[in-house]
Motif scaffolding. Structure first.
Motif, mmCIF file in Angstrom:
data_model
loop_
_atom_site.group_PDB
_atom_site.id
_atom_site.type_symbol
_atom_site.label_atom_id
_atom_site.label_comp_id
_atom_site.label_asym_id
_atom_site.label_seq_id
_atom_site.Cartn_x
_atom_site.Cartn_y
_atom_site.Cartn_z
ATOM 1 N N LYS A 140 110.439 -17.683 37.086
ATOM 2 C CA LYS A 140 111.271 -18.872 37.077
ATOM 3 C C LYS A 140 111.646 -19.213 38.515
ATOM 4 O O LYS A 140 111.541 -18.386 39.425
ATOM 5 C CB LYS A 140 112.512 -18.670 36.221
ATOM 6 N N GLU A 141 112.092 -20.425 38.728
ATOM 7 C CA GLU A 141 112.354 -20.875 40.089
ATOM 8 C C GLU A 141 113.623 -20.242 40.662
ATOM 9 O O GLU A 141 113.640 -19.788 41.797
ATOM 10 C CB GLU A 141 112.475 -22.399 40.130
ATOM 11 N N PHE A 142 114.700 -20.208 39.850
ATOM 12 C CA PHE A 142 115.981 -19.740 40.367
ATOM 13 C C PHE A 142 116.537 -18.582 39.545
ATOM 14 O O PHE A 142 116.362 -18.518 38.325
ATOM 15 C CB PHE A 142 117.021 -20.864 40.358
ATOM 16 N N GLY A 143 117.225 -17.689 40.233
ATOM 17 C CA GLY A 143 117.971 -16.621 39.593
ATOM 18 C C GLY A 143 119.295 -16.451 40.320
ATOM 19 O O GLY A 143 119.481 -16.957 41.427
ATOM 20 N N VAL A 144 120.231 -15.736 39.699
ATOM 21 C CA VAL A 144 121.562 -15.567 40.288
ATOM 22 C C VAL A 144 122.008 -14.114 40.177
ATOM 23 O O VAL A 144 121.862 -13.479 39.128
ATOM 24 C CB VAL A 144 122.606 -16.471 39.593
ATOM 25 N N VAL A 145 122.544 -13.596 41.274
ATOM 26 C CA VAL A 145 123.182 -12.282 41.325
ATOM 27 C C VAL A 145 124.644 -12.507 41.668
ATOM 28 O O VAL A 145 124.965 -13.280 42.581
ATOM 29 C CB VAL A 145 122.528 -11.373 42.380
ATOM 30 N N ALA A 146 125.546 -11.866 40.937
ATOM 31 C CA ALA A 146 126.978 -12.032 41.199
ATOM 32 C C ALA A 146 127.644 -10.662 41.286
ATOM 33 O O ALA A 146 127.254 -9.718 40.597
ATOM 34 C CB ALA A 146 127.637 -12.866 40.103
ATOM 35 N N VAL A 147 128.660 -10.559 42.128
ATOM 36 C CA VAL A 147 129.467 -9.349 42.236
ATOM 37 C C VAL A 147 130.706 -9.522 41.373
ATOM 38 O O VAL A 147 131.346 -10.580 41.393
ATOM 39 C CB VAL A 147 129.872 -9.085 43.697
ATOM 40 N N ALA A 148 131.037 -8.497 40.596
ATOM 41 C CA ALA A 148 132.204 -8.550 39.720
ATOM 42 C C ALA A 148 132.984 -7.250 39.832
ATOM 43 O O ALA A 148 132.400 -6.173 40.003
ATOM 44 C CB ALA A 148 131.785 -8.783 38.272
ATOM 45 N N MET A 149 134.306 -7.340 39.730
ATOM 46 C CA MET A 149 135.148 -6.160 39.887
ATOM 47 C C MET A 149 135.726 -5.663 38.556
ATOM 48 O O MET A 149 136.654 -4.861 38.550
ATOM 49 C CB MET A 149 136.283 -6.455 40.871
ATOM 50 N N GLY A 150 135.173 -6.116 37.453
ATOM 51 C CA GLY A 150 135.633 -5.649 36.155
ATOM 52 C C GLY A 150 134.634 -6.015 35.078
ATOM 53 O O GLY A 150 133.914 -7.007 35.193
ATOM 54 N N GLN A 151 134.581 -5.217 34.012
ATOM 55 C CA GLN A 151 133.616 -5.443 32.948
ATOM 56 C C GLN A 151 133.807 -6.805 32.288
ATOM 57 O O GLN A 151 132.838 -7.509 31.995
ATOM 58 C CB GLN A 151 133.743 -4.349 31.884
ATOM 59 N N GLY A 152 135.057 -7.196 32.074
ATOM 60 C CA GLY A 152 135.300 -8.484 31.441
ATOM 61 C C GLY A 152 134.844 -9.640 32.309
ATOM 62 O O GLY A 152 134.298 -10.632 31.815
#
Length: 563
Positions: A345-357
């Motif tokens: 696919k053309e685009f993907g996203v990685v995100a940082v999170a500090m909690g499971q929710g």
């Protein structure tokens, strides 16, 4: 077992530089909590010493793997190790200092005092260029004054030991002046933590050079630093059809030899698989690639030298347990199954999170990979790069969602070559979500970057946490254990009661003038506290939409977003 003490010498080779690197790492390991305590804000995220230690430890570990005597080779390995292990802004700047030092020592078997001083100056130049808006009164200033003193002493005939000692003395003078350069330091009554950490490392180098490394109670081969946990949330269902995975074998190894040509190897392997990573030096190269036949890649690589740390993982086997979940989600969304042989696919996203929710929210909005981290647990460049390589896309956006992770995220561009990486500099969870909501998978990259940054800037962010020490911040007198309210990382209110501080924070965010209030409550926030706050918001202004999510984040009772 302690290493043998170094002999005082006026010429450094790779072996001696390696010992200095490891000694510097051990020195900071001992002092890291003291450096952490220099945090300007009394909030539970004082991790400068820890981040710098994990970065220099990664550098030292990679340096120790080099068996040759060339100082240029060892410095290059340390640079690569620091790049991959860099955590937080302080760790990234340290990695850039080591990168510049490696440039200064490139091609040298040994180095004298003048060459070491010039390499330090090269490190400073590299670090300044890496920072978009250099701020004086920080590690940059301290390292600059240190290098300047080293050059002066070396040009006047100083020995290696004399040169580094003079540099350290000037560094401490510069460090003492940092509160005068940055009012926020003076107000908090501390010197710059990054500058202090750098001088601790330099002290370790001097101890090793003078034969006193054993006084650091140093142990070689320390355990690996804890990586930011990259685990799959229970609610995540991956969009990968196992039977259509074209390159099922994740293959990773080192090649050791002479005159290894990194760019030639990269070119030769291009097109043989995906997620290709080729980095290293003329003596050691790290290769990571997803392929159909690992044997062919190993046969090719062995022509260049000996193979080490070979790891091959069958991703088909790893992912087959997720196949049914993918199919169920595809059916629920009334979407067609992926066609066999479909391209990335053309685009993907990685995100940082500090909690499971919070991670669950990002996943529900289409994020491909979540890296777990935040305050006190900044992920490294390598952690972020690993997440990017897992995304089957030509272009990947990274949402750091923390100001102390942005620089590490930007370094991913230096270590991932098989896809284009875009960093959206989100500094909070609400900013990351707002940016994500502005993303359009049908648009082009430039338009998405503009829209995501515009969306990010439209949201206000607030947090409620607690004080880890007594402090004076502006007009606020803060006692350890007080509840603190922050807006855009600035302390704006304090008190003894969570509900009152949460109210005050929201009022200072002018929540009534907005259309939406988002609340992410932490793992230690009691449900009745959340319900009380929600009731107050609805009573005060029933027309405003209020969204409440169990963020389950540590350390922070609430994270607020208003837009």
């Amino acid at each position: 077992m302690r290493p043998a003490a170094m002999k005082i010498t006026d010429v450094l080779n790779g072996q001696l530089w390696k010992q200095m690197m490891v000694s510097g790492a051990k020195a900071l390991e001992i002092k890291k909590h003291d450096v952490d305590a220099l945090n300007v804000f009394p909030v539970p995220d004082g991790d400068t010493g820890t981040n710098m230690f994990l970065t220099i430890q990664s550098a030292a570990r990679d340096a120790e793997k080099i068996t040759g005597q060339s100082i240029g080779e060892v410095a290059a390995a340390a640079s690569m190790g620091s790049l991959m292990g860099a955590r937080g802004n302080s760790g990234v700047i340290l990695s850039q200092l080591l990168r510049g030092i490696a440039k200064g020592l490139e091609g040298l078997d040994t180095a004298n005092s003048l060459q070491i001083a010039q390499a330090l100056q090269s490190g400073v130049d590299t670090a300044y260029k890496a920072v978009m808006k250099p701020v004086e009164g920080t590690i940059l200033t301290v390292s600059k004054e240190t290098a300047r003193a080293a050059l002066t002493r070396a040009k006047n005939g100083g020995s290696l030991l004399e040169t580094l000692q003079e540099a350290q003395q000037q560094g401490f003078k510069s460090l003492a002046k940092t509160p005068e350069m940055l009012p926020v330091l003076k107000q908090a009554g501390v010197v710059d933590a990054g500058g202090q950490g750098f001088l601790v490392i330099l002290g370790g180098w001097i101890a090793a050079l003078s034969g006193e490394a054993e006084e650091l109670d140093f142990v070689s081969g320390a355990e690996s630093p804890p990586k930011a946990e990259i685990q799959e949330p229970e609610s995540k269902q991956e969009f990968v059809q196992v039977e259509n995975l074209d390159y099922p074998y994740c293959t990773e190894f080192l090649v050791k030899g002479k005159d290894l040509r990194v760019e030639q190897i990269k070119q030769d392997l291009s097109g043989r698989g995906d997620c290709l990573l080729v980095v290293g030096t003329p003596e050691v190269v790290k290769i990571h690639v997803h392929v159909k036949n690992p044997g062919k890649i190993l046969d090719y690589a062995i022509q260049w030298g000996s193979l080490h740390q070979v790891q091959i993982h069958n991703m088909l086997e790893q992912n087959e347990n997720m196949a049914h979940a993918m199919k169920e989600k595809a059916l629920a969304a009334d979407s067609e199954p992926l066609a066999e042989g479909q391209e990335l696919k053309e685009f993907g996203v990685v995100a940082v999170a500090m909690g499971q929710g919070i991670a669950d929210v990002f996943i529900s909005l289409g994020v491909d990979e979540v890296v777990y981290g935040g305050q006190t647990m900044n992920p490294s460049t390598e952690d972020l790069a690993e997440a990017v390589r897992k995304v089957s896309a030509r272009q990947v956006f990274i949402l750091p969602n923390n100001g102390n992770i942005v620089m590490a995220a930007r370094q991913v561009k230096d270590v991932v070559q098989d896809c284009q990486v875009h960093v959206i500099p989100s500094k909070s969870i609400p900013q990351g979500i707002a940016a994500l909501l502005s993303f359009n998978s049908e648009g082009d990259a430039d338009t998405n970057i503009k829209n995501m940054e515009r969306g990010m800037s439209s949201v206000g962010s607030g947090e409620v946490t607690y004080a880890v020490r007594d402090s004076q911040y502006g007009d606020l007198t803060i006692s350890q254990g007080d509840i603190l309210g922050l807006i855009e990382d600035v302390i704006v209110t304090t008190g003894k009661l969570l509900f009152e501080v949460a109210q005050s924070t929201l009022e200072k965010m002018e929540w009534k003038t907005h259309d939406l209030v988002s609340i992410f409550y932490g793992e230690e926030t009691k449900p009745e506290e959340v319900e009380r706050l929600q009731d107050w918001l609805q009573e005060e202004n029933p027309s405003i939409e209020v969204e409440v999510h169990p963020g389950r984040q540590p350390l922070y009772y609430y994270i607020f977003g208003v837009e």
